[in-house]
Design an enzyme around this catalytic site. Structure first.
Site, PDB file in Angstrom:
ATOM      1  N   ALA A 110     -11.196   0.258   4.340  1.00 52.12           N
ATOM      2  CA  ALA A 110     -10.253   0.878   3.396  1.00 52.12           C
ATOM      3  C   ALA A 110     -10.684   2.315   3.094  1.00 52.12           C
ATOM      4  CB  ALA A 110     -10.126   0.046   2.128  1.00 52.12           C
ATOM      5  N   LEU A 157     -13.620   3.416   2.033  1.00 53.28           N
ATOM      6  CA  LEU A 157     -15.042   3.747   2.213  1.00 53.28           C
ATOM      7  C   LEU A 157     -15.193   4.788   3.321  1.00 53.28           C
ATOM      8  CD1 LEU A 157     -16.716   0.199   2.042  1.00 53.28           C
ATOM      9  CD2 LEU A 157     -16.542   1.915   0.226  1.00 53.28           C
ATOM     10  N   GLU A 162      -5.054 -13.463   4.520  1.00 48.76           N
ATOM     11  CA  GLU A 162      -3.707 -13.252   5.063  1.00 48.76           C
ATOM     12  C   GLU A 162      -2.888 -14.504   4.749  1.00 48.76           C
ATOM     13  OE1 GLU A 162      -2.476 -10.564   6.655  1.00 48.76           O
ATOM     14  OE2 GLU A 162      -4.392  -9.540   6.356  1.00 48.76           O
ATOM     15  N   ASP A 209      -9.623  -9.376  13.656  1.00 41.85           N
ATOM     16  CA  ASP A 209      -9.519  -8.162  12.863  1.00 41.85           C
ATOM     17  C   ASP A 209     -10.878  -7.430  12.815  1.00 41.85           C
ATOM     18  OD1 ASP A 209      -7.965  -6.518  11.028  1.00 41.85           O
ATOM     19  OD2 ASP A 209      -9.359  -7.255   9.493  1.00 41.85           O
ATOM     20  N   THR A 235       2.200   1.110   8.214  1.00 45.66           N
ATOM     21  CA  THR A 235       2.840  -0.121   8.691  1.00 45.66           C
ATOM     22  C   THR A 235       1.798  -0.963   9.417  1.00 45.66           C
ATOM     23  OG1 THR A 235       3.329   0.584  10.946  1.00 45.66           O
ATOM     24  CG2 THR A 235       4.843   1.320   9.246  1.00 45.66           C
ATOM     25  N   ILE A 292       0.842  -1.209   0.000  1.00 44.57           N
ATOM     26  CA  ILE A 292       0.000   0.000   0.000  1.00 44.57           C
ATOM     27  C   ILE A 292       0.872   1.252   0.000  1.00 44.57           C
ATOM     28  CG2 ILE A 292      -1.888   1.191   1.196  1.00 44.57           C
ATOM     29  CD1 ILE A 292      -2.899  -1.490   0.678  1.00 44.57           C
ATOM     30  N   GLY A 342      -4.508 -14.421  -2.886  1.00 42.19           N
ATOM     31  CA  GLY A 342      -4.098 -13.280  -2.047  1.00 42.19           C
ATOM     32  C   GLY A 342      -5.264 -12.600  -1.352  1.00 42.19           C
ATOM     33  N   LYS A 384     -11.961  -3.745  14.304  1.00 37.19           N
ATOM     34  CA  LYS A 384     -12.638  -2.733  13.481  1.00 37.19           C
ATOM     35  C   LYS A 384     -13.925  -2.255  14.153  1.00 37.19           C
ATOM     36  CE  LYS A 384     -10.798  -4.142   8.992  1.00 37.19           C
ATOM     37  NZ  LYS A 384     -10.965  -5.068   7.873  1.00 37.19           N
ATOM     38  N   GLY A 443      -7.994  -3.548  -0.634  1.00 38.49           N
ATOM     39  CA  GLY A 443      -7.375  -3.460  -1.954  1.00 38.49           C
ATOM     40  C   GLY A 443      -6.387  -2.318  -1.996  1.00 38.49           C
TER      41      GLY A 443
END
Ligand code: ASP
Ligand code: MG
Length: 848
Positions: free
Chosen positions: A626, A628, A682, A693, A570, A492, A679, A697, A816
């Site tokens: 991401a 959004l 993970e 995760d 990172t 990224i 991909g 969030k 993405g």
């Protein structure tokens, strides 16, 4: 600071540590080679009168010396407080007494002498131990005797000897105090080494002065040298003019080829206009030499015209940088003057001078113009139109000079206002803006200076504070320089950097943004003059150096930008632990990294408070969904007065893909391995399947919505059965088929009810039951909004006071490379827009 450097702080605190011996080479006056310079460059620290005015001030100076000086450095001092003023007053009074043959003033003279002596005695007794007090009082009383003697004698002859006492006393006191409390030190009277031809032209005999200074300095002792005074070739005392100690400091710096001179004063730097009258003035962190010199010439109160002369030697490879810093606020980063690249050259400032005269004469045209200019160094001159602008003090001598040419002259009172910056006179856009900004002031003329570093407008009236403020606003409103540091050079990060050049070109808010740092976990590329954005990754690969956290923080602390933004791309928890320090330095953070925003309640609250206190902005749009705009939407509802009661959705692109695709025709494990190969998961798919995760969030969004909760408050269903949880990745993948039975029976159960399975995050709040939060596999009707997504998409559903019956839904790709990098850019633009309106506090002793 290099490893070799041992500062006095260390010397003093750790007695076991040997003092750094001064080597003979430290006293070299040759221009050091690059290498030598890096290791041994001497620093000159000059303390102004206000920094040494009281015992309390002097104690602060001791601490500054302790923290910043090495034994081979040099300290230059002004007289304490207004001692020079008092010596002048005394001298002038005696002179008048003699001229007017008055006897009754002798009482007044005695009173002035007593007051001077008392002030010094007080400093001595307040600061020194008994033994040193005794010695210095003795020496003081001898000086006072000498002073009285001179005042009673040939006052013209001894004028400068009288004025010299201020600096002599100041150096003696500080040196004694350093000896007592900090390090071995000796005071040096600059008349013992500094030789100039005469007071008027003030040309330094460099060879002789340097050699004599070398003799005066002692190994292992910090030299405290008197500013302001010197002697001429015949051995008479001279001064370097009022406020001349800065000039002394730079002369001494050039004699020892110092690496750096710091002027410790009562303002914390040089501003884009006099901050006492222009509240919006911004600090100029870096000023190119030529521009600083022009500012001094046009009346900047901190920079005297001569100060910079010894440091600007176009023939020398050696460059001494000059810093202006506040002794009242030593931690605040001041202004650095020296040789810089393009970014520092974009700085603009505005300065003015009132009470000037416009002198008009035919002698200011043609050949005589050059001579007039050489003789009077006018502030500006037009040899076509035949005028120049001078100070009122120059009027008499100019008239006399012209009388000898037998020509007429007219004088007209004027003022000037100027915009100053690197080669501004060559820039049409700046000239035009300056002209526009003067609107109603009706300038008589506008012209560029000889060195092109200023455009000067001559005004028929006094330059008012209102005009100064409005011109300053026009000229500087969009020149706050913002530094950008990108941490994380992965997938990224690379994309973010690829998009950067185009963004900088097309988004107005990014106009003054400069890429100055690139970091991976081990390597850093930092360049205060800016990193070429078009080649960022390549330059990083070629030039980045190993670094550690301490070096990073030290650079962040010293960075020369008005604002600094760190983009954290990172996945590192360690890096997120630096946020607190960054916030306390006023640095802004854009985090894609989820660690900080989902850390413990205590840690998180502390971060938010620290950021708040220091006006640091913290954006993390890409931590969830991401690019959004879910974080923005929640924040907007909250700030607009709505209250959120429910947050739910599918927050994981991976789990979205898996369950949208899983229809029973292919085994779940096969699908999983397939996703891994593409991909979509993970490298260890258990990280996705664990739900952790998603749990983080949900925590981040609930906090954004204004709820105080911790990770433990959110129930989390781990989709990996216990038997598979602690295997190696390889073994887990080999046994992935053990997942199949659970999912196939869950799916067929759901199907039998006309429903489907989805991994859903759900947060609810109501006054009666409080918070319930969980992330788990849910059975949902086929009609549910979460049931029909494009695989990989995220969906967020918000119920609130305003969105009660029909919830607000945001849906789209939640992961993405492009959308995440794009989301980071959106945060960047948002921060830059906000920073354009931020104002810095000006710090001047007496004002705050
Ligand atoms: N003490 C001298 C003055 O007041 C020199 C200086 O402070 O720079 O002018
Ligand atoms: Mg700053």
């Amino acid at each position: 600071m290099t490893q070799e450097n041992i500062n006095l702080n260390k010397i003093n605190k750790d007695k076991a540590e040997p003092r750094r011996e001064i080597a003979e080479s430290d006293f070299t006056t040759d221009v050091p080679s690059e290498n030598k310079l890096a290791k041994h460059a001497i620093q000159v620290h000059k303390f102004g009168g206000s920094s040494l005015a009281t015992a309390e001030c002097i104690k602060r100076v001791l601490e500054i010396i302790r923290a910043n000086c090495q034994l081979n450095d040099i300290v230059v001092v002004s007289a304490n407080g207004k001692t020079t003023d008092s010596l002048f007053a005394l001298h002038d009074l005696v002179e008048r007494t003699i001229a007017e043959q008055k006897i009754q003033t002798s009482d007044e003279i005695t009173q002035l002498i007593t007051a001077l002596a008392k002030a010094q005695e007080k400093l001595i007794t307040d600061l020194l131990n008994a033994n040193n007090t005794k010695q210095l009082l003795l020496r003081l009383s001898k000086d006072i005797e000498q002073l009285s003697h001179w005042l009673a004698g040939d006052i013209v002859k001894y004028r400068n000897d009288i004025l010299a006492f201020g600096e002599v006393w100041s150096a003696r006191l500080l040196s004694a105090l350093l000896n007592e409390q900090v390090c071995p030190s000796n005071s040096i009277d600059s008349r013992d080494f500094l030789v100039i031809d005469n007071e008027q032209s003030c040309v330094v005999d460099t060879a002789k002065s340097a050699a004599q200074l070398r003799q005066r300095r002692q190994f292992g002792k910090l030299a405290v040298i008197t500013g302001y005074i010197s002697k001429d070739s015949r051995g008479n005392s001279c001064t370097l003019g009022r406020n001349g100690s800065d000039y002394s400091a730079t002369i001494i710096a050039s004699l020892v080829a110092a690496g750096n001179v710091t002027l410790w004063t009562d303002v914390d730097g040089i501003y884009s206009a006099d901050p006492r009258v222009v509240p919006n003035a911004r600090k100029l962190h870096r000023l190119p030499n030529g521009v600083a010199k022009e500012l001094g010439r046009l009346g900047n109160p901190v920079l005297h015209a001569k100060t910079l002369l010894p440091l600007i030697n176009p023939l020398s490879e050696h460059h001494t940088h000059l810093h202006v810093a506040s002794s009242f606020d030593p931690k605040v980063i001041g202004t650095e003057i020296g040789k810089f690249g393009q970014i520092a050259k974009q700085e603009l400032s505005v300065t003015y001078l009132n009470d000037l005269l416009l002198a008009q004469s035919v002698s200011f045209t043609g050949k005589t113009a050059e001579r007039a200019k050489a003789e009077f160094s006018p502030l500006c001159m037009d040899n076509q139109k035949g005028f120049m602008v001078i100070t009122q003090e120059q009027q008499k001598s100019l008239s006399q000079w012209l009388a000898s040419h037998d020509v007429e002259i007219t004088f007209k009172p004027v003022s000037i206002i100027a915009t100053v910056g690197h080669r501004v006179a060559e820039r049409g856009d700046i000239k035009a803006r300056f002209k526009r900004s003067l609107k109603t002031a009706k300038p008589i003329d506008i012209l560029g200076s000889d060195n092109d570093h200023s455009v000067i407008a001559i005004l028929p009236e006094t330059c008012s504070i209102e005009l100064l403020n409005s011109v300053h606003h026009e000229m500087t409103k969009d020149v706050r320089h913002i530094g950008l540091v990108v941490a994380g050079m992965g997938n990224i990060g690379e994309r973010f950097l690829e998009l950067l050049p185009a963004q900088l070109n097309k988004v107005y808010a990014l106009e003054n943004l400069h890429l100055v740092g690139l970091l991976s976990s081990k390597k850093a590329l930092i360049n205060n003059d800016g990193i070429d954005v078009a080649q960022a990754s390549k330059l990083f690969a070629q030039e980045a150096q190993n670094y550690d956290t301490e070096q990073l923080i030290s650079w962040l602390t010293q960075n020369p930008y008005d604002e600094l933004i760190v983009v954290d791309i990172t996945p590192s928890e360690d890096f997120s632990l630096l946020y607190e320090q960054m916030f306390s330095l006023g640095i802004h953070v854009i985090g894609a990294n989820k660690w900080a925003a989902s850390s413990s309640t205590k840690h998180f609250n502390n971060l938010v408070n620290t950021a708040d206190k220091n006006n640091s902005l913290w954006l993390g749009n890409t931590t969830v969904g991401a690019g959004l705009p879910i974080n923005y939407a929640i924040e907007d509802l909250r700030q607009s007065g709505d209250s959120i009661s429910e947050l739910s959705g599918i927050f994981s692109g991976t789990l979205s893909w898996l369950f949208e695709t899983y229809d029973g025709t292919t085994k779940f494990s096969e699908l999983l391995l397939n996703a891994l190969a593409q991909g979509i998961t993970e490298p260890d798919p258990r990280e996705d399947l664990s739900g952790r995760d998603v749990q983080r969030k949900l925590l981040i969004l609930a906090r954004k919505a204004g709820f105080e909760l911790a990770l433990e408050d959110i129930d989390c269903q781990n989709l990996v059965p216990e038997a598979l949880q602690s295997l190696s990745t390889h073994d887990f993948l080999a046994r992935a088929n053990e997942l199949d039975e659970y999912f196939s029976s869950a799916l067929s159960d759901a199907k039998s009810k006309g429903a489907c399975i989805r991994y859903v995050a759900r947060f609810q709040y109501d006054d009666a039951t409080g918070v319930t939060a969980k992330v788990s596999l849910e059975v949902l009707p086929q009609t549910d909004a979460f049931a029909n997504l494009t695989p990989c998409d995220n969906i967020f559903q918000i119920s609130s006071h305003w969105y009660q019956d029909n919830p607000l839904i945001i849906r789209g790709p939640g992961a993405g490379r492009d959308v995440t990098a794009g989301g980071l850019h959106s945060d960047l633009v948002k921060i830059c827009q906000q920073l354009a309106h931020k104002q810095h506090q000006v710090r001047i002793k007496g004002i705050n």
